[in-house]
Enzyme design. Structure first.
Site, PDB file in Angstrom:
ATOM      1  N   GLY A  13       0.829  -1.213   0.000  1.00 37.35           N
ATOM      2  CA  GLY A  13       0.000   0.000   0.000  1.00 37.35           C
ATOM      3  C   GLY A  13       0.858   1.256   0.000  1.00 37.35           C
ATOM      4  O   GLY A  13       1.924   1.278   0.609  1.00 37.35           O
ATOM      5  N   ARG A  86       4.289 -15.500  -3.513  1.00 33.13           N
ATOM      6  CA  ARG A  86       2.985 -16.209  -3.558  1.00 33.13           C
ATOM      7  C   ARG A  86       2.256 -15.783  -4.813  1.00 33.13           C
ATOM      8  O   ARG A  86       1.125 -15.334  -4.766  1.00 33.13           O
ATOM      9  CB  ARG A  86       2.149 -15.821  -2.326  1.00 33.13           C
ATOM     10  CG  ARG A  86       2.784 -16.094  -0.992  1.00 33.13           C
ATOM     11  CD  ARG A  86       2.005 -15.418   0.136  1.00 33.13           C
ATOM     12  NE  ARG A  86       0.603 -15.794   0.143  1.00 33.13           N
ATOM     13  CZ  ARG A  86      -0.334 -15.183   0.884  1.00 33.13           C
ATOM     14  NH1 ARG A  86      -0.010 -14.179   1.671  1.00 33.13           N
ATOM     15  NH2 ARG A  86      -1.584 -15.570   0.840  1.00 33.13           N
ATOM     16  N   ASP A 123       5.756  -5.222   5.650  1.00 34.45           N
ATOM     17  CA  ASP A 123       6.135  -6.596   6.009  1.00 34.45           C
ATOM     18  C   ASP A 123       6.238  -7.513   4.795  1.00 34.45           C
ATOM     19  O   ASP A 123       7.223  -8.236   4.637  1.00 34.45           O
ATOM     20  CB  ASP A 123       5.163  -7.171   7.044  1.00 34.45           C
ATOM     21  CG  ASP A 123       3.703  -6.980   6.656  1.00 34.45           C
ATOM     22  OD1 ASP A 123       3.432  -6.293   5.647  1.00 34.45           O
ATOM     23  OD2 ASP A 123       2.825  -7.527   7.343  1.00 34.45           O
ATOM     24  N   THR A 145       5.028   1.928   6.181  1.00 34.56           N
ATOM     25  CA  THR A 145       3.622   1.551   6.312  1.00 34.56           C
ATOM     26  C   THR A 145       2.924   2.518   7.259  1.00 34.56           C
ATOM     27  O   THR A 145       3.490   2.902   8.295  1.00 34.56           O
ATOM     28  CB  THR A 145       3.391   0.113   6.827  1.00 34.56           C
ATOM     29  OG1 THR A 145       2.011  -0.015   7.206  1.00 34.56           O
ATOM     30  CG2 THR A 145       4.210  -0.274   8.037  1.00 34.56           C
ATOM     31  N   ILE A 146       1.722   2.895   6.905  1.00 33.62           N
ATOM     32  CA  ILE A 146       0.948   3.736   7.822  1.00 33.62           C
ATOM     33  C   ILE A 146       0.591   2.933   9.072  1.00 33.62           C
ATOM     34  O   ILE A 146       0.269   3.504  10.102  1.00 33.62           O
ATOM     35  CB  ILE A 146      -0.341   4.302   7.175  1.00 33.62           C
ATOM     36  CG1 ILE A 146      -1.332   3.197   6.821  1.00 33.62           C
ATOM     37  CG2 ILE A 146      -0.020   5.174   5.973  1.00 33.62           C
ATOM     38  CD1 ILE A 146      -2.753   3.707   6.584  1.00 33.62           C
ATOM     39  N   ASP A 147       0.633   1.589   8.977  1.00 31.85           N
ATOM     40  CA  ASP A 147       0.189   0.742  10.093  1.00 31.85           C
ATOM     41  C   ASP A 147       1.184   0.712  11.265  1.00 31.85           C
ATOM     42  O   ASP A 147       0.819   0.315  12.368  1.00 31.85           O
ATOM     43  CB  ASP A 147      -0.029  -0.704   9.623  1.00 31.85           C
ATOM     44  CG  ASP A 147      -1.006  -0.804   8.469  1.00 31.85           C
ATOM     45  OD1 ASP A 147      -1.829   0.118   8.309  1.00 31.85           O
ATOM     46  OD2 ASP A 147      -0.935  -1.796   7.711  1.00 31.85           O
ATOM     47  N   ASP A 149       3.434  -1.410  11.870  1.00 34.36           N
ATOM     48  CA  ASP A 149       3.467  -2.754  12.464  1.00 34.36           C
ATOM     49  C   ASP A 149       4.743  -3.530  12.136  1.00 34.36           C
ATOM     50  O   ASP A 149       4.757  -4.759  12.204  1.00 34.36           O
ATOM     51  CB  ASP A 149       2.222  -3.552  12.025  1.00 34.36           C
ATOM     52  CG  ASP A 149       2.125  -3.695  10.507  1.00 34.36           C
ATOM     53  OD1 ASP A 149       2.950  -3.087   9.786  1.00 34.36           O
ATOM     54  OD2 ASP A 149       1.225  -4.414  10.041  1.00 34.36           O
ATOM     55  N   GLY A 190      -4.945  -0.140   9.815  1.00 34.56           N
ATOM     56  CA  GLY A 190      -3.907  -0.617  10.737  1.00 34.56           C
ATOM     57  C   GLY A 190      -3.688  -2.114  10.678  1.00 34.56           C
ATOM     58  O   GLY A 190      -2.842  -2.654  11.366  1.00 34.56           O
ATOM     59  N   ARG A 191      -4.523  -2.790   9.903  1.00 35.07           N
ATOM     60  CA  ARG A 191      -4.491  -4.241   9.789  1.00 35.07           C
ATOM     61  C   ARG A 191      -4.599  -4.913  11.158  1.00 35.07           C
ATOM     62  O   ARG A 191      -5.517  -4.592  11.884  1.00 35.07           O
ATOM     63  CB  ARG A 191      -3.242  -4.684   9.041  1.00 35.07           C
ATOM     64  CG  ARG A 191      -3.629  -5.266   7.690  1.00 35.07           C
ATOM     65  CD  ARG A 191      -2.501  -6.011   7.085  1.00 35.07           C
ATOM     66  NE  ARG A 191      -1.994  -5.330   5.932  1.00 35.07           N
ATOM     67  CZ  ARG A 191      -2.551  -5.357   4.719  1.00 35.07           C
ATOM     68  NH1 ARG A 191      -3.654  -6.044   4.511  1.00 35.07           N
ATOM     69  NH2 ARG A 191      -2.010  -4.726   3.721  1.00 35.07           N
ATOM     70  N   ARG A 284     -23.604   6.505  14.389  1.00 34.44           N
ATOM     71  CA  ARG A 284     -23.172   6.646  12.998  1.00 34.44           C
ATOM     72  C   ARG A 284     -21.731   6.170  12.895  1.00 34.44           C
ATOM     73  O   ARG A 284     -20.924   6.430  13.790  1.00 34.44           O
ATOM     74  CB  ARG A 284     -23.209   8.110  12.544  1.00 34.44           C
ATOM     75  CG  ARG A 284     -24.598   8.682  12.409  1.00 34.44           C
ATOM     76  CD  ARG A 284     -25.263   8.222  11.112  1.00 34.44           C
ATOM     77  NE  ARG A 284     -26.503   8.923  10.883  1.00 34.44           N
ATOM     78  CZ  ARG A 284     -27.679   8.619  11.439  1.00 34.44           C
ATOM     79  NH1 ARG A 284     -27.769   7.601  12.282  1.00 34.44           N
ATOM     80  NH2 ARG A 284     -28.758   9.323  11.173  1.00 34.44           N
ATOM     81  N   LEU A 291      -8.370   7.416   2.653  1.00 29.62           N
ATOM     82  CA  LEU A 291      -8.006   8.815   2.922  1.00 29.62           C
ATOM     83  C   LEU A 291      -6.781   8.870   3.837  1.00 29.62           C
ATOM     84  O   LEU A 291      -6.023   9.834   3.818  1.00 29.62           O
ATOM     85  CB  LEU A 291      -9.166   9.540   3.600  1.00 29.62           C
ATOM     86  CG  LEU A 291     -10.384   9.814   2.710  1.00 29.62           C
ATOM     87  CD1 LEU A 291     -11.560  10.275   3.542  1.00 29.62           C
ATOM     88  CD2 LEU A 291     -10.020  10.865   1.670  1.00 29.62           C
ATOM     89  N   ARG A 293      -4.154   7.157   3.648  1.00 27.59           N
ATOM     90  CA  ARG A 293      -2.887   6.826   2.980  1.00 27.59           C
ATOM     91  C   ARG A 293      -2.358   7.933   2.083  1.00 27.59           C
ATOM     92  O   ARG A 293      -1.185   7.946   1.720  1.00 27.59           O
ATOM     93  CB  ARG A 293      -3.074   5.552   2.159  1.00 27.59           C
ATOM     94  CG  ARG A 293      -3.295   4.316   2.999  1.00 27.59           C
ATOM     95  CD  ARG A 293      -2.458   3.167   2.551  1.00 27.59           C
ATOM     96  NE  ARG A 293      -2.645   2.821   1.177  1.00 27.59           N
ATOM     97  CZ  ARG A 293      -3.233   1.709   0.733  1.00 27.59           C
ATOM     98  NH1 ARG A 293      -3.704   0.845   1.611  1.00 27.59           N
ATOM     99  NH2 ARG A 293      -3.329   1.458  -0.529  1.00 27.59           N
TER     100      ARG A 293
HETATM  101  O1  F6P Z   1      -1.080  -1.785   5.072  1.00 28.59           O
HETATM  102  C1  F6P Z   1      -1.682  -0.572   4.762  1.00 28.59           C
HETATM  103  C2  F6P Z   1      -3.167  -0.728   4.607  1.00 28.59           C
HETATM  104  O2  F6P Z   1      -3.711   0.539   4.330  1.00 28.59           O
HETATM  105  C3  F6P Z   1      -3.873  -1.370   5.798  1.00 28.59           C
HETATM  106  O3  F6P Z   1      -4.037  -0.499   6.863  1.00 28.59           O
HETATM  107  C4  F6P Z   1      -5.156  -1.841   5.153  1.00 28.59           C
HETATM  108  O4  F6P Z   1      -5.699  -2.944   5.842  1.00 28.59           O
HETATM  109  C5  F6P Z   1      -4.715  -2.252   3.785  1.00 28.59           C
HETATM  110  O5  F6P Z   1      -3.493  -1.581   3.515  1.00 28.59           O
HETATM  111  C6  F6P Z   1      -5.706  -1.909   2.687  1.00 28.59           C
HETATM  112  O6  F6P Z   1      -5.237  -2.375   1.493  1.00 28.59           O
HETATM  113  P1  F6P Z   1      -5.944  -2.079   0.092  1.00 28.59           P
HETATM  114  O7  F6P Z   1      -5.291  -0.849  -0.460  1.00 28.59           O
HETATM  115  O8  F6P Z   1      -5.660  -3.274  -0.723  1.00 28.59           O
HETATM  116  O9  F6P Z   1      -7.406  -1.852   0.326  1.00 28.59           O
END
Ligand code: F6P
Length: 367
Positions: A13, A86, A123, A145-147, A149, A190-191, A284, A291, A293
């Site tokens: 991503g 893979r 990762d 990564t924005i996550d 992790d 954030g996965r 809600r 947004l 990313r």
């Molecule tokens: O790893 C970054 C991330 O934005 C995660 O937070 C999210 O789960 C995933 O990528 C979304 O991926 P995609 O762009 O395939 O929807």
């Protein structure tokens, strides 16, 4: 072996700061007299040459990286499809199977006269980098990564920008929650790690934060909402990480595809429906999605990306390979790729930010 020509790629991503890393790698390489090329769309530029009539490799000279430090996205393109470890491949029976194409990829590096690779990714990308390194490709990884992790680095670039954005969104939604006396739920990315939810949630004074590391009991979250109402606070702000799950329950998965990680999403809506039933209040849900990313990297992310890119080139110049640059404040150092690949850095339950949240009365849906 001395370096004459290096490649750069961006995988997985996109994250704010990718272009800043590319610029730093290119300028630091050109200053050493090395030629730079970029691989289009992860490794696709090498694996699927037929898809690139103008070439799967792009020349990266000074003009190519001018004025890109502050831009989101990546000038090279990226993909989280077609992981070479893979790779989805159709068998004789017509079914799709996962195939390891890293051997073929390593051979292509040689054939194109590429002496080294700076692999910018999360990762998945760093696991590929490790496999390529074992097949003889000279590699330095850069953690993106924005996550946040990834293991062995205090922070990844992209995370700070995402957290800033999410904090701003929660601030805005707070106003509407209060005006309408509603429960507002914000689902964030954030996965399987709760870093974005936790950091933005605490900074923006959420009332409950649900993260993958702490399975939640929806009744406890409802209790928090009711307790606030008893204290005259007729609205609540709840931040839900996409990987949050109830005690004894599973992740909310939106999509499964061969050769890819599961696509998470939908837990915020479930939490909203359950809270409406349990509290009788209107809820809600806002899903911030991609947004998080895009956009301009924060100053912190720009600087970190530039430091990471330059450090990656210094490492190659020192003859290093099979490593990732990592933030170890106040410096950037190098860690072996095998200590990063396949490991996920989740939020430690006793970390200071969790303790701070609990001290401030923020609920994690567990007590
Ligand atoms: O790893 C970054 C991330 O934005 C995660 O937070 C999210 O789960 C995933 O990528 C979304 O991926 P995609 O762009 O395939 O929807």
């Amino acid at each position: 072996m001395s370096i004459k020509r290096i490649a750069i790629n961006t995988g997985g991503g996109d994250a704010p700061g990718l272009n800043a890393v590319i610029r730093a790698v290119v300028l630091a390489s050109l200053n050493r007299g090395w030629e730079c090329v970029g691989i289009r769309d992860g490794y696709n530029g090498l694996l699927l040459p037929e898809d690139y009539p103008a070439g799967g490799l792009v020349s990266l000279d000074r003009p190519a990286v001018r004025g890109i430090t502050h831009l989101g996205g990546t000038i090279l393109g990226t993909t989280n499809r077609g992981n070479p470890l893979r790779y989805p491949t159709r068998g004789v029976d017509g079914q799709l199977y996962e195939k390891d194409r890293t051997g073929e990829l390593a051979a292509k590096f040689k054939a194109h006269g590429l002496d080294a690779l700076v692999a910018i990714g999360g990762d998945g990308s760093l696991a590929i980098a490790y496999a390529l390194c074992q097949k003889g490709v000279r590699i330095v990884g850069v953690p993106k990564t924005i996550d946040n992790d990834l293991d062995q680095t205090v922070i990844t670039f992209g995370f700070d920008t995402a957290v800033n954005f999410v904090t701003d969104c929660i601030d805005r939604l707070h106003a509407t929650a209060e005006a309408h006396r509603r429960i507002m739920i914000v689902e964030v990315m954030g996965r399987y790690a709760g870093w974005i939810a936790l950091n933005a949630g605490v900074a923006a004074t959420a009332d409950a934060i649900l993260i993958p590391e702490i399975p939640y009991d929806i009744h406890k979250v409802a209790e928090k909402v009711q307790e606030r109402a008893r204290n005259g606070r007729n609205f609540s702000m709840i931040v839900v990480a996409e990987g949050a799950r109830p005690v004894g329950g599973d992740y909310s998965v939106k999509g499964k595809e061969i050769g890819r990680l599961d696509r998470l999403g939908g837990v915020g809506e479930k939490v909203g429906v359950a809270l409406e039933t349990l509290t009788g209040k209107e809820a809600r849900c806002v899903v911030l999605g991609h947004l998080q990313r895009g956009g301009t990297p924060t100053t912190f992310d720009r600087l970190l990306s530039l430091r990471f890119g330059a450090a990656a080139v210094r490492a190659l110049g020192e003859g290093q390979s099979g490593i990732m640059v990592a933030l170890d404040p106040p410096t950037v150092n190098y860690v072996p790729l095998n200590e990063v690949a396949g490991r996920m850095k989740t939020v430690p339950l006793d970390c200071d930010t969790i303790l701070t949240a609990r001290d401030l009365g923020i609920s994690f849906g567990d007590e």
